[in-house]
Design a protein around this motif. Structure first.
Motif: not given
Length: 214
Positions: A126-128, A134-135, A140-143, A189-190
């Motif tokens: 959740k925090e990410r 960065e890194g 990366y997955l959320f992006n 995500l859902l």
């Protein structure tokens, strides 16, 4: 919703002690008191309302801080004189900012009990999502979005099958851990919570047990 207060035993001041517990982690968050009015409002609003013995007034948890508690279940003990309120907390329960009011120990030299690992991982995910870093692989997955996450879930599920066919316990353990992590990212995500999954499993179990009694 009307509450059958005759089932409960309030004390001479018209109060009943309430233990508030996180429905996902089972961590005890706080001990408070309710009277008939605050219990009625709790049932109606699905948010915790308590009675302040100091101010002699009702108060809604999180009304000013935003750290509300969404009620998922209310139970009473075998003597009918205490309540257990299961909640989904939207922030810390304690006014100090701690997750639980029970953050002090009479045995400071003892190692504190570890938190639920799934809950800690969910909080980190959740925090990410809220604060990309960065890194970070999670960032990366959320992006990348849901298609990338779905691909990873599929890949990890296949790896679990392969490890199981090979009867390799270490490999299966590793791959199930990967599958769990990517599934939790997909759930975030859902907007699907661990509590939602527990509720569904609990419902299925109750329904199955009921059908067996028929």
């Amino acid at each position: 919703m009307e509450v059958n207060f005759e089932e409960l035993s309030f004390d001479e001041n018209g109060l009943i002690p309430v233990i508030v517990q996180d429905v996902q982690t089972n961590k005890v968050l706080t001990l408070a008191y309710m009277n008939e009015a605050s219990l009625q409002k709790t049932m109606e609003t699905k948010e915790t309302w308590f009675f302040s013995r100091k101010r002699q007034a009702l108060w809604n948890k999180g009304e000013t801080s935003g750290n509300k508690q969404i009620v998922k279940d209310i139970r009473f003990d075998c003597d009918n004189d205490a309540l257990l309120v299961m909640v989904e907390p939207l922030g810390p329960a304690c006014h100090t900012g701690e997750e639980s009011c029970f953050h002090n120990s009479l045995f400071p030299h003892n190692k504190p009990a570890e938190d639920n690992d799934i809950s800690l991982l969910t909080d980190k995910i959740k925090e990410r999502k809220s604060n990309p870093k960065e890194g970070s692989y999670t960032t990366y997955l959320f992006n990348e979005g849901i298609d990338k996450v779905l691909k990873k879930v599929g890949e990890e599920a296949s790896e679990v099958i392969i490890g199981a066919k090979n009867k390799d316990k270490q490999e299966v353990t590793w791959e199930i851990a990967d599958l769990t992590y990517h599934t939790l990212v997909l759930m975030e995500l859902l907007d699907v919570s661990v509590a939602d999954i527990k509720d569904e499993l609990r419902t299925r179990h109750i329904q199955k047990a009921g059908n067996q009694d028929e």
